[in-house]
Motif scaffolding. Structure first.
Motif, mmCIF file in Angstrom:
data_model
loop_
_atom_site.group_PDB
_atom_site.id
_atom_site.type_symbol
_atom_site.label_atom_id
_atom_site.label_comp_id
_atom_site.label_asym_id
_atom_site.label_seq_id
_atom_site.Cartn_x
_atom_site.Cartn_y
_atom_site.Cartn_z
ATOM 1 N N ARG A 206 -4.255 5.514 -1.995
ATOM 2 C CA ARG A 206 -2.901 5.965 -2.332
ATOM 3 C C ARG A 206 -2.935 7.431 -2.748
ATOM 4 N N SER A 211 2.410 6.821 -1.626
ATOM 5 C CA SER A 211 2.123 6.317 -0.275
ATOM 6 C C SER A 211 0.780 5.598 -0.270
ATOM 7 N N GLU A 212 0.639 4.563 0.569
ATOM 8 C CA GLU A 212 -0.594 3.792 0.659
ATOM 9 C C GLU A 212 -1.041 3.686 2.113
ATOM 10 N N TRP A 263 -6.229 11.603 -2.074
ATOM 11 C CA TRP A 263 -6.135 10.149 -1.934
ATOM 12 C C TRP A 263 -7.271 9.456 -2.674
#
Length: 309
Positions: A206, A211-212, A263
């Motif tokens: 993520r 967002s993933e 991320w």
């Protein structure tokens, strides 16, 4: 005057249905618990248990005695522990479970200062990649991440356990870095096989925006040890997903770099685990507080945060 050890052995044997279970709770051997109960019976002049090869059951006198002392025993334990805390320094053997790499890199360096402050404590530390049963195996504490909480065990979070993608500058030379984790599928992957399940661990990464992305890192090389994965990345064999603490020193030296630096995968937290009791032994409380204070003072929670790209 009956000893506390004899009374504790009797109560734990009665409540747990046997000498072996009581021994695990008290960090004694079953023979020691049996001996303590036998001494108690001799001193009282009554039989507290009916013994057989299969089970241990209270006699009528044993049931009555248990009802009479159970509540008072806990108060006595608290009073004794409180007196030791107020008038004496923490002492005794401190048995701790640690993972080899994290324990050696971040907890072992604390030991000289800890023992200088508490010279009556003796360290019995075990470094291994497994989840121990704190109560059954007689550990005072454990430090790690992703440990399932067993009944009677509580945790105190120390820092986030974030997983990041790293590789050596030599491996990445001439390669185009991907904008997000989906692009990791194009690289050689150094992946982890879980010891308990035998499966290759999959991650969802993520970013700060929420967002993933599911990571599809090829299993070019498969290991079962994070330190070996880190070493393979240092050797330029590919990209690996490891916890920030395992990579931190190499990131700070430039030997490794983050591949998708914005991320990370969230694997929970790094925590110190210990058995919950009415009053924690002074040696365990001293250790837990010392470790937590050091993590806070050295800002390790911030340094371990993979969310900071």
């Amino acid at each position: 005057m009956e000893t506390l050890a004899n009374l504790e052995s009797f109560v734990q044997s009665a409540e747990n249905g046997g000498f072996s279970a009581a021994a695990r709770r008290l960090a004694l051997t079953p023979a020691a618990v049996s001996r303590n109960v036998a001494i108690l019976e001799r001193n009282l002049g009554i039989r507290l248990f009916q013994r057989s090869t299969r089970k241990l059951t209270l006699t009528e006198a044993g049931e009555r005695f248990l009802l009479e002392i159970r509540g008072n025993l806990e108060g006595l334990q608290v009073a004794i522990a409180g007196a030791a805390t107020d008038h004496g320094e923490p002492a005794g053997v401190l048995k701790v479970s640690l993972s080899p790499t994290f324990g050696a890199d971040y907890v072992l360096p604390l030991l000289p200062a800890f023992l200088a402050r508490y010279p009556r404590i003796r360290a019995d530390w075990q470094f291994e990649n497994r989840q121990v049963d704190l109560i059954a195996e007689g550990f005072d504490a454990a430090i790690g991440g992703g440990i399932e909480l067993a009944p009677g065990v509580i945790s105190r979070p120390l820092a986030p356990l974030h997983i990041i993608a790293v590789a050596s500058p030599a491996y990445l030379k001439g390669r185009t870095l991907p904008p997000d984790p989906s692009g990791l599928a194009a690289f050689d992957g150094i992946v982890m096989r879980a010891a308990r399940t035998g499966r290759v661990r999959q991650w969802t990464m993520r970013n700060a925006a929420g967002s993933e992305v599911d990571v599809q890192l090829p299993g070019t090389i498969v290991f079962n040890d994070p330190s070996a994965m880190c070493r393979a990345a240092l050797l330029g064999l590919g990209v690996t997903l490891i916890a920030v603490p395992d990579a931190l020193h190499h990131l700070e030296s430039g030997a490794l770099v983050r591949v998708v630096p914005q991320w990370y995968a969230d694997a929970g937290s790094i925590s110190v685990y210990y058995a919950t009791r009415t009053l924690l032994p002074a040696k365990t409380r001293a250790f837990v507080d010392f470790v937590a204070d050091t993590f806070r003072r050295e800002r390790l929670a911030e340094r371990f945060a993979g969310s900071i790209g």
